[in-house]
Scaffold this active site. Structure first.
Site, mmCIF file in Angstrom:
data_model
loop_
_atom_site.group_PDB
_atom_site.id
_atom_site.type_symbol
_atom_site.label_atom_id
_atom_site.label_comp_id
_atom_site.label_asym_id
_atom_site.label_seq_id
_atom_site.Cartn_x
_atom_site.Cartn_y
_atom_site.Cartn_z
ATOM 1 N N CYS A 297 -5.860 6.291 -10.235
ATOM 2 C CA CYS A 297 -5.838 6.249 -8.887
ATOM 3 C C CYS A 297 -5.306 7.837 -9.076
ATOM 4 O O CYS A 297 -5.698 8.089 -9.998
ATOM 5 C CB CYS A 297 -4.500 5.976 -8.256
ATOM 6 S SG CYS A 297 -4.009 5.923 -6.547
ATOM 7 N N CYS B 101 0.817 -1.195 -0.019
ATOM 8 C CA CYS B 101 0.090 0.166 0.055
ATOM 9 C C CYS B 101 1.127 1.098 -0.095
ATOM 10 O O CYS B 101 0.659 1.827 0.875
ATOM 11 C CB CYS B 101 -1.527 -0.228 1.313
ATOM 12 S SG CYS B 101 -2.214 1.092 1.339
#
Length: 402
Positions: free
Chosen positions: A348, A160
């Site tokens: 994103c 992440c």
């Protein structure tokens, strides 16, 4: 013929999308039950703002019960404790649930054991759950009273990286607003082999762009490194180097939920479900897994282990594939939807306080034909708008909207 029952474990991005999608795909002619240990939907991308007081729980969550009820999906607020895929039964803290088809969308656990000193009672904060982010906010308020240097990073095996970068640049923004920027040394420590790898192999000009961001903000970077442990006020790297800090936020690797890891022939060594490109389990045709719960193989080797980010957009895509394939099976057809994780487009937005980067690519993982990073303040505005849109969309069960 009796109505089939679809059981979904988890009620966030993947679970909510899969449950409502399969219900609509069969025009309501199926019984769908969602079992989740949380009765809230959480927009996890906004956790980066919680420690700074920019968001509270009520801003980025909603109760899922009314949403499921509106779409004729049964909701059970309970924890799954045992899965028996042979007899098609899941034991929960609220009793047993039988199923014809199972969707596992149980998300992740933090692997705090990757290095000593992490965890809720450790020496560094993280922001990967609501409770973690709230705890990080308590630490931030103490830091404001007694400033020191800051270390932000991601351990070996973490995937992440987007959240680590976002928190890094939001921290820099908050330091400037508080008039502390000149008093604080801000360092980024990552297992990535280069800036902008993001766990997806990087994108064209990404390393240069992230380097410019760090230089502009006066941030030091320590890359391609493993962490050994976190002491009180000191991060110790595997090569013996140390970084002192007054505040630290470190992203750990994730693993699957214990109930998945305990199920024979279902999970890999990290507790994620091994799946085909239909999102069916490799072993069981009537078991599906989506989102973080689905295993993804890293298609490369790096000197320091790097994981792959399993974000909201690919989770939704996986959930739609799974729902369409379950609907096909219930209609007596073979699953016809196929989508490898690496072939899902990358969409994103990396927020940077009052700036940011829009990240677009034709595939999550290389080889790719197209990839672009678009920096600028419009990225921050885009993330703010998307947060509101996505919470509205999910709260109303409009899962077929983009």
């Amino acid at each position: 013929m009796s109505r089939k029952k679809v059981l979904v474990l988890g009620g966030n991005f993947g679970g909510l999308t899969a449950a409502i999608s399969v219900k609509h795909a069969l025009h309501g002619d199926v019984d769908v039950t969602v079992v989740s240990s949380s009765d809230e939907f959480l927009f996890t991308p906004s956790l980066i703002w919680v420690p700074f007081g920019k968001r509270v729980r009520e801003d980025i969550t909603f109760k899922v019960g009314p949403t499921f009820e509106h779409h004729d999906v049964e909701f059970v607020h309970a924890e799954a404790t045992r899965i028996d895929p042979v007899v098609r039964r899941v034991e929960t803290t609220a009793g047993a649930q039988e199923y014809d088809y199972l969707v596992i969308a149980t998300g992740y656990r933090n692997r705090f054991d990757v290095i000593p000193g992490l965890g809720p009672d450790g020496n560094a904060f993280t922001i990967t759950t609501m409770d973690d982010a709230i705890h990080a906010g308590e630490g931030w308020r103490r830091f404001r009273e007694k400033p020191g240097d800051i270390v932000i990073g991601a351990t070996q095996g973490a995937g992440c990286f987007g959240a680590a970068y976002e928190f890094l640049f939001n921290t820099s923004h908050q330091l400037k607003k508080a008039g502390l920027k000149d008093r604080v040394k801000l360092s980024y420590v990552s297992a990535e082999p280069f800036l902008g790898h993001f766990g997806i192999g990087g994108l064209p000009h990404g390393e240069t762009l992230l380097g410019m961001f760090l230089k502009k903000e006066g941030i030091d970077a320590v890359l391609d490194t493993a962490m050994d442990h976190v002491d009180d006020g000191r991060l110790v790297l595997a090569d013996g180097r140390t970084l002192d800090f007054g505040y630290a936020m470190i992203i750990p690797p994730f693993s699957g939920q214990e109930v998945i890891a305990r199920t024979p022939e279902l999970a890999d060594a990290n507790g994620f479900v091994k799946v085909r490109d239909t999102y069916q389990s490799e072993k069981f045709d009537d078991v599906y897994a989506v989102g973080v719960a689905a295993a993804v193989e890293v298609p490369w080797q790096t000197p320091t282990p790097v994981g792959i980010p399993k974000t909201g957009f690919p989770t939704e895509q996986q959930a739609h594939v799974a729902a369409d394939n379950i609907a096909a099976q219930i209609r007596g057809e073979a699953p016809g939807e196929h989508k490898e994780f690496g072939d899902i487009p990358a969409v994103c937005v990396m927020d940077a306080g009052n700036n940011g980067v829009i990240i677009l690519a034709d595939k999550m993982l290389p080889p790719r034909k197209h990839g672009v990073l678009i920096p600028g303040p419009q990225a921050h505005a885009m993330k703010l708008g998307f947060e509101k849109y996505f919470l509205w969309k999910m709260k109303h069960g409009q899962v077929r909207l983009p």
